[in-house]
Design a protein around this motif. Structure first.
Motif, PDB file in Angstrom:
ATOM      1  N   ARG A  15      29.797  76.601  32.449  1.00 21.81           N
ATOM      2  CA  ARG A  15      28.832  76.925  31.387  1.00 21.81           C
ATOM      3  C   ARG A  15      27.953  78.097  31.811  1.00 21.81           C
ATOM      4  NH1 ARG A  15      26.854  70.899  29.449  1.00 21.81           N
ATOM      5  NH2 ARG A  15      28.659  70.457  28.142  1.00 21.81           N
ATOM      6  N   LEU A  16      27.569  78.117  33.086  1.00 23.27           N
ATOM      7  CA  LEU A  16      26.785  79.234  33.607  1.00 23.27           C
ATOM      8  C   LEU A  16      27.562  80.535  33.437  1.00 23.27           C
ATOM      9  CD1 LEU A  16      24.381  80.458  35.169  1.00 23.27           C
ATOM     10  CD2 LEU A  16      25.531  79.743  37.288  1.00 23.27           C
ATOM     11  N   LYS A  17      28.808  80.496  33.794  1.00 28.10           N
ATOM     12  CA  LYS A  17      29.667  81.677  33.640  1.00 28.10           C
ATOM     13  C   LYS A  17      29.716  82.098  32.170  1.00 28.10           C
ATOM     14  CE  LYS A  17      34.201  81.450  34.256  1.00 28.10           C
ATOM     15  NZ  LYS A  17      35.528  81.371  34.887  1.00 28.10           N
ATOM     16  N   SER A  18      29.891  81.147  31.271  1.00 28.43           N
ATOM     17  CA  SER A  18      29.944  81.449  29.835  1.00 28.43           C
ATOM     18  C   SER A  18      28.632  82.036  29.340  1.00 28.43           C
ATOM     19  CB  SER A  18      30.259  80.187  29.028  1.00 28.43           C
ATOM     20  OG  SER A  18      31.542  79.725  29.323  1.00 28.43           O
ATOM     21  N   GLU A  19      27.521  81.473  29.802  1.00 28.54           N
ATOM     22  CA  GLU A  19      26.210  81.994  29.375  1.00 28.54           C
ATOM     23  C   GLU A  19      26.058  83.464  29.770  1.00 28.54           C
ATOM     24  OE1 GLU A  19      23.809  80.885  27.452  1.00 28.54           O
ATOM     25  OE2 GLU A  19      24.760  78.940  27.150  1.00 28.54           O
ATOM     26  N   ILE A  20      26.418  83.786  30.988  1.00 27.57           N
ATOM     27  CA  ILE A  20      26.297  85.189  31.437  1.00 27.57           C
ATOM     28  C   ILE A  20      27.232  86.068  30.609  1.00 27.57           C
ATOM     29  CG2 ILE A  20      26.635  86.769  33.390  1.00 27.57           C
ATOM     30  CD1 ILE A  20      24.133  84.896  33.624  1.00 27.57           C
ATOM     31  N   GLU A  21      28.445  85.601  30.344  1.00 27.61           N
ATOM     32  CA  GLU A  21      29.398  86.376  29.541  1.00 27.61           C
ATOM     33  C   GLU A  21      28.904  86.595  28.117  1.00 27.61           C
ATOM     34  OE1 GLU A  21      32.780  83.811  30.093  1.00 27.61           O
ATOM     35  OE2 GLU A  21      33.593  85.038  31.723  1.00 27.61           O
ATOM     36  N   LEU A  22      28.126  85.655  27.578  1.00 26.46           N
ATOM     37  CA  LEU A  22      27.700  85.708  26.174  1.00 26.46           C
ATOM     38  C   LEU A  22      26.557  86.690  25.897  1.00 26.46           C
ATOM     39  CD1 LEU A  22      27.948  81.942  25.183  1.00 26.46           C
ATOM     40  CD2 LEU A  22      29.236  83.839  24.175  1.00 26.46           C
ATOM     41  N   TYR A  23      25.934  87.230  26.914  1.00 30.59           N
ATOM     42  CA  TYR A  23      24.887  88.223  26.668  1.00 30.59           C
ATOM     43  C   TYR A  23      25.530  89.433  25.992  1.00 30.59           C
ATOM     44  CZ  TYR A  23      21.010  85.972  29.061  1.00 30.59           C
ATOM     45  OH  TYR A  23      19.998  85.109  29.403  1.00 30.59           O
ATOM     46  N   ASN A  24      25.022  89.782  24.801  1.00 34.26           N
ATOM     47  CA  ASN A  24      25.565  90.920  24.052  1.00 34.26           C
ATOM     48  C   ASN A  24      25.318  92.241  24.771  1.00 34.26           C
ATOM     49  OD1 ASN A  24      26.425  89.238  21.953  1.00 34.26           O
ATOM     50  ND2 ASN A  24      24.457  89.393  20.911  1.00 34.26           N
ATOM     51  N   ASN A 139      20.257  79.560  29.012  1.00 39.10           N
ATOM     52  CA  ASN A 139      20.718  79.425  27.637  1.00 39.10           C
ATOM     53  C   ASN A 139      19.606  79.809  26.662  1.00 39.10           C
ATOM     54  OD1 ASN A 139      20.624  77.308  25.175  1.00 39.10           O
ATOM     55  ND2 ASN A 139      22.730  78.018  25.520  1.00 39.10           N
ATOM     56  N   TYR A 140      18.413  79.321  26.894  1.00 44.00           N
ATOM     57  CA  TYR A 140      17.277  79.616  26.020  1.00 44.00           C
ATOM     58  C   TYR A 140      16.949  81.106  26.068  1.00 44.00           C
ATOM     59  CZ  TYR A 140      12.723  79.034  23.807  1.00 44.00           C
ATOM     60  OH  TYR A 140      11.651  79.130  22.952  1.00 44.00           O
ATOM     61  N   HIS A 141      16.928  81.677  27.257  1.00 44.43           N
ATOM     62  CA  HIS A 141      16.675  83.106  27.445  1.00 44.43           C
ATOM     63  C   HIS A 141      17.671  83.945  26.653  1.00 44.43           C
ATOM     64  CE1 HIS A 141      17.034  86.912  29.829  1.00 44.43           C
ATOM     65  NE2 HIS A 141      15.721  86.808  29.905  1.00 44.43           N
ATOM     66  N   ARG A 142      18.955  83.595  26.771  1.00 49.33           N
ATOM     67  CA  ARG A 142      19.989  84.351  26.073  1.00 49.33           C
ATOM     68  C   ARG A 142      19.825  84.257  24.565  1.00 49.33           C
ATOM     69  NH1 ARG A 142      24.038  82.895  23.364  1.00 49.33           N
ATOM     70  NH2 ARG A 142      24.137  80.788  24.212  1.00 49.33           N
TER      71      ARG A 142
END
Length: 147
Positions: A15-24, A139-142
């Motif tokens: 999930r951490l990896k996904s969160e970093i990947e999801l930053y536009n 997650n909240y930051h993103r």
């Protein structure tokens, strides 16, 4: 218990990896504003440092050298590098957990991390909650920045 810990660590590190990947915007990974003083990138480095120090070094005897101050001061590391660090940490955590017996979970954790000695089982659960806590912050930051 070991298999349960592996499931939780793998779930949340992925999930951490996904969160970093999801930053536009890659630069947003490093943004801070107002009362938010830790960027997602710095929290990611902190989690990688924590797990490599307290799980990798303790159980795999890796040569990982933690610089906690840099975890919070480094900036502008590419997302691809952060993702690689997470993937390496997933391997270290899994390999480490594979080395721990169920009996060893009941023994004192080899390092004093908190104010008093705790069992290995307690500390590994503590590390999962530490990961989940900062994962929620990321997650909240993103979501705040990707609006």
């Amino acid at each position: 218990m070991i298999e349960t810990l592996k499931i939780i660590f793998n779930r949340d590190l992925n999930r951490l990896k996904s969160e970093i990947e999801l930053y536009n915007n890659e630069n947003d990974v490093w943004k801070i504003q107002e009362e938010i003083t830790n960027s997602a990138g710095n929290l990611c480095l902190h989690l990688v440092g924590n797990l490599n120090t307290y799980i990798g070094n303790v159980f795999l005897k890796t040569d990982y050298v933690r610089n906690r101050e840099l975890e919070f001061s480094l900036k502008d590391i590419p997302k691809s590098d952060l993702i690689q660090k997470i993937e390496e940490t997933i391997t270290v955590v899994n390999d480490s957990l594979d080395m721990i017996s169920e009996e060893e979970l009941k023994t004192d954790f080899p390092l004093l991390v908190l104010e008093e000695n705790m069992s290995t089982e307690f500390m590994l659960i503590h590390f999962t909650t530490h990961l989940a806590y900062h994962l929620g912050q990321i997650n909240y930051h993103r979501r705040l920045l990707n609006q």
